[in-house]
Design an enzyme around this catalytic site. Structure first.
Site, PDB file in Angstrom:
ATOM      1  N   TYR A  54      48.374  73.139 -23.820  1.00 52.92           N
ATOM      2  CA  TYR A  54      47.852  71.806 -24.131  1.00 52.92           C
ATOM      3  C   TYR A  54      48.938  70.986 -24.822  1.00 52.92           C
ATOM      4  O   TYR A  54      49.456  71.373 -25.874  1.00 52.92           O
ATOM      5  CB  TYR A  54      46.597  71.888 -25.025  1.00 52.92           C
ATOM      6  N   GLN A 180      35.940  82.358 -20.354  1.00 51.14           N
ATOM      7  CA  GLN A 180      35.868  80.901 -20.575  1.00 51.14           C
ATOM      8  C   GLN A 180      35.830  80.209 -19.206  1.00 51.14           C
ATOM      9  O   GLN A 180      36.861  79.976 -18.594  1.00 51.14           O
ATOM     10  CB  GLN A 180      37.062  80.417 -21.407  1.00 51.14           C
TER      11      GLN A 180
HETATM   12  N1  LIG Z   1      39.909  77.403 -19.955  1.00 54.70           N
HETATM   13  C1  LIG Z   1      40.231  76.332 -19.297  1.00 54.70           C
HETATM   14  O1  LIG Z   1      40.854  76.393 -18.227  1.00 54.70           O
HETATM   15  C2  LIG Z   1      39.851  74.980 -19.850  1.00 54.70           C
HETATM   16  C3  LIG Z   1      40.020  73.831 -19.068  1.00 54.70           C
HETATM   17  C4  LIG Z   1      39.642  72.607 -19.616  1.00 54.70           C
HETATM   18  C5  LIG Z   1      39.115  72.542 -20.889  1.00 54.70           C
HETATM   19  N2  LIG Z   1      38.989  73.688 -21.645  1.00 54.70           N
HETATM   20  C6  LIG Z   1      38.455  73.648 -23.034  1.00 54.70           C
HETATM   21  O2  LIG Z   1      37.223  72.970 -23.067  1.00 54.70           O
HETATM   22  C7  LIG Z   1      37.294  71.873 -23.962  1.00 54.70           C
HETATM   23  C8  LIG Z   1      36.383  70.772 -23.521  1.00 54.70           C
HETATM   24  O3  LIG Z   1      36.789  70.308 -22.228  1.00 54.70           O
HETATM   25  P1  LIG Z   1      36.799  68.761 -21.930  1.00 54.70           P
HETATM   26  O4  LIG Z   1      37.581  68.048 -22.973  1.00 54.70           O
HETATM   27  O5  LIG Z   1      37.179  68.587 -20.504  1.00 54.70           O
HETATM   28  O6  LIG Z   1      35.226  68.436 -22.149  1.00 54.70           O
HETATM   29  P2  LIG Z   1      34.318  67.268 -21.573  1.00 54.70           P
HETATM   30  O7  LIG Z   1      33.156  67.211 -22.481  1.00 54.70           O
HETATM   31  O8  LIG Z   1      34.046  67.486 -20.136  1.00 54.70           O
HETATM   32  O9  LIG Z   1      35.194  65.948 -21.708  1.00 54.70           O
HETATM   33  C9  LIG Z   1      35.542  65.471 -22.970  1.00 54.70           C
HETATM   34  C10 LIG Z   1      36.018  64.030 -22.867  1.00 54.70           C
HETATM   35  O10 LIG Z   1      34.950  63.171 -22.429  1.00 54.70           O
HETATM   36  C11 LIG Z   1      34.948  61.984 -23.192  1.00 54.70           C
HETATM   37  N3  LIG Z   1      33.735  61.992 -24.037  1.00 54.70           N
HETATM   38  C12 LIG Z   1      33.230  63.049 -24.752  1.00 54.70           C
HETATM   39  N4  LIG Z   1      32.096  62.700 -25.378  1.00 54.70           N
HETATM   40  C13 LIG Z   1      31.867  61.412 -25.061  1.00 54.70           C
HETATM   41  C14 LIG Z   1      30.841  60.514 -25.384  1.00 54.70           C
HETATM   42  N5  LIG Z   1      29.823  60.879 -26.155  1.00 54.70           N
HETATM   43  N6  LIG Z   1      30.904  59.262 -24.879  1.00 54.70           N
HETATM   44  C15 LIG Z   1      31.935  58.874 -24.089  1.00 54.70           C
HETATM   45  N7  LIG Z   1      32.949  59.693 -23.734  1.00 54.70           N
HETATM   46  C16 LIG Z   1      32.912  60.964 -24.202  1.00 54.70           C
HETATM   47  C17 LIG Z   1      36.227  62.015 -24.051  1.00 54.70           C
HETATM   48  O11 LIG Z   1      37.312  61.494 -23.278  1.00 54.70           O
HETATM   49  P3  LIG Z   1      37.827  59.970 -23.357  1.00 54.70           P
HETATM   50  O12 LIG Z   1      37.299  59.339 -24.610  1.00 54.70           O
HETATM   51  O13 LIG Z   1      39.308  60.075 -23.335  1.00 54.70           O
HETATM   52  O14 LIG Z   1      37.309  59.332 -22.123  1.00 54.70           O
HETATM   53  C18 LIG Z   1      36.416  63.489 -24.227  1.00 54.70           C
HETATM   54  O15 LIG Z   1      37.725  63.861 -24.578  1.00 54.70           O
HETATM   55  C19 LIG Z   1      38.790  71.532 -23.987  1.00 54.70           C
HETATM   56  O16 LIG Z   1      39.178  70.816 -25.132  1.00 54.70           O
HETATM   57  C20 LIG Z   1      39.400  72.907 -23.952  1.00 54.70           C
HETATM   58  O17 LIG Z   1      39.363  73.484 -25.253  1.00 54.70           O
HETATM   59  C21 LIG Z   1      39.331  74.898 -21.130  1.00 54.70           C
END
Ligand SMILES: NC(=O)c1ccc[n+]([C@@H]2O[C@H](COP(=O)([O-])OP(=O)(O)OC[C@H]3O[C@@H](n4cnc5c(N)ncnc54)[C@H](OP(=O)(O)O)[C@@H]3O)[C@@H](O)[C@H]2O)c1
Length: 321
Positions: A54, A180
């Site tokens: 990351y 995960q």
């Molecule tokens: N193992 C893996 O391969 C893998 C892959 C991906 C992620 N992960 C883990 O999973 C975690 C979560 O994934 P993700 O960040 O993709 O989760 P997500 O919940 O799908 O997306 C989060 C993004 O959505 C937007 N958001 C979140 N809540 C919101 C709300 N209430 N209103 C408006 N926009 C909102 C924000 O982006 P903006 O404000 O920028 O639009 C936020 O950064 C990661 O941080 C990581 O630790 C693991």
């Protein structure tokens, strides 16, 4: 906040947790990270997820610096990181789970996090070029050296997870205890029947990712790409395509009245839906600003709202799982 056991492992994780992909360093500096982690911790979150890849290691540095400022008791929270892609262009340091790489990479992650150990260490993807046995031994040795307390997998096929568990059992090594997987209303395949033995028989835990499909499931992309959103970031063009896919946007629009009926925002509804699956140990949320953390924590109020009628509505919109 409620806590769930990480499968059969003896530790409990908060139902919602917070991860740092895309956000820490790229969208949030140390102060803003402190603010978000603090809001999450105050709401009861005890688990924070990271990965060496990351922001090319900077995300670990920002989380480490934030934790230092926050000064929480180490026993009160869990931190994870993930290894696989590597940060250096060389034959043994990219896309690999070989022994040399894992033993060196965990040290580099701990240096960036400025921590003595991580609670969970994941193999971020499977590596078909390294024998699973070599990886299992290396992860066992990392645990024996006190650099991680538990280890797990991310996006591994069920057969590979079963193989790792069986190798560890045969040699009396530390077994992987958690997967995960991606899990959201658009992507529901990682709990498909072939994973049943992994979760039910072996008691694997799960820490699920991208519950909002990178923000698509908040409805924020239905009127175009907001300039301050993940979809507008440089270098994430592949993701922008998914976030602006008209078929997917139509499904999000069709879901809105279902969430409205419960009095939930689309984000809260979509997060709560992940949690109604008892095989999920924790849903890793993401946020680029503290207001999102506050909104998302309220998803907990809707976990018990998924009646058969609501589930039928979801199947109508997304098709059967
Ligand atoms: N193992 C893996 O391969 C893998 C892959 C991906 C992620 N992960 C883990 O999973 C975690 C979560 O994934 P993700 O960040 O993709 O989760 P997500 O919940 O799908 O997306 C989060 C993004 O959505 C937007 N958001 C979140 N809540 C919101 C709300 N209430 N209103 C408006 N926009 C909102 C924000 O982006 P903006 O404000 O920028 O639009 C936020 O950064 C990661 O941080 C990581 O630790 C693991």
């Amino acid at each position: 906040m409620k806590y769930r056991y990480l499968g059969k492992a003896g530790i409990q994780v908060s139902e919602l947790s917070l991860g740092s992909w895309v956000t820490f360093h790229t969208q949030a500096g140390i102060d803003s990270t402190v603010e978000m982690m603090s809001a999450a911790y105050d709401a009861g979150i005890n688990y924070f997820d990271n990965a060496e890849s990351y922001a090319a290691g900077k995300s670990e540095e920002v989380m480490g610096a934030a934790l230092k400022k926050l000064g929480w008791r180490r026993g009160s929270y869990l931190v994870s990181t993930k290894l696989f892609w590597g940060l250096h262009e060389s034959p043994n340091e990219q896309n690999t789970l070989n022994r040399k790489y894992l033993l060196e990479a965990v040290d580099a992650s701990l240096r960036r996090l400025d921590m003595d150990y991580v609670d969970l260490l994941y193999c971020h993807r499977a590596d078909p070029s390294t024998p699973i046995e070599e990886t299992v031994w290396a992860m066992h040795n990392i645990i024996e050296r006190g650099k991680a307390l538990y280890w797990g997998t991310s996006e591994w096929e069920a057969a590979d997870i079963l193989s790792a568990i069986e190798i560890a059992a045969r040699h009396h090594l530390h077994k992987p205890v958690v997967e995960q997987p991606v899990y959201n209303l658009f992507q529901r395949h990682r709990f498909a029947p072939e994973y049943e033995r992994v979760y039910k028989e072996y008691g694997y835990g799960s820490t699920t990712w991208s519950p909002l499909a990178s923000g698509l499931l908040t409805g924020k992309y239905n009127d175009g790409v907001p300039s301050d959103s993940r979809g507008a970031l440089e270098g994430l063009e592949w993701l922008r395509e998914e976030l602006t896919n008209t078929e997917r946007l139509a499904k999000v629009a069709a879901l809105k009245p279902v969430a409205d009926e419960l009095g939930a925002t689309l984000a809260q509804f979509s997060l709560a839906w992940c949690l109604q699956n008892p095989q999920v140990s924790t849903v890793i949320t993401g946020a680029s600003r503290v207001q999102q953390v506050h909104e998302n924590m309220k998803a907990l109020d809707f976990v018990d709202s998924f009646t058969p009628d609501v589930m039928r509505e979801i199947d109508r919109v997304f098709g059967p799982a």
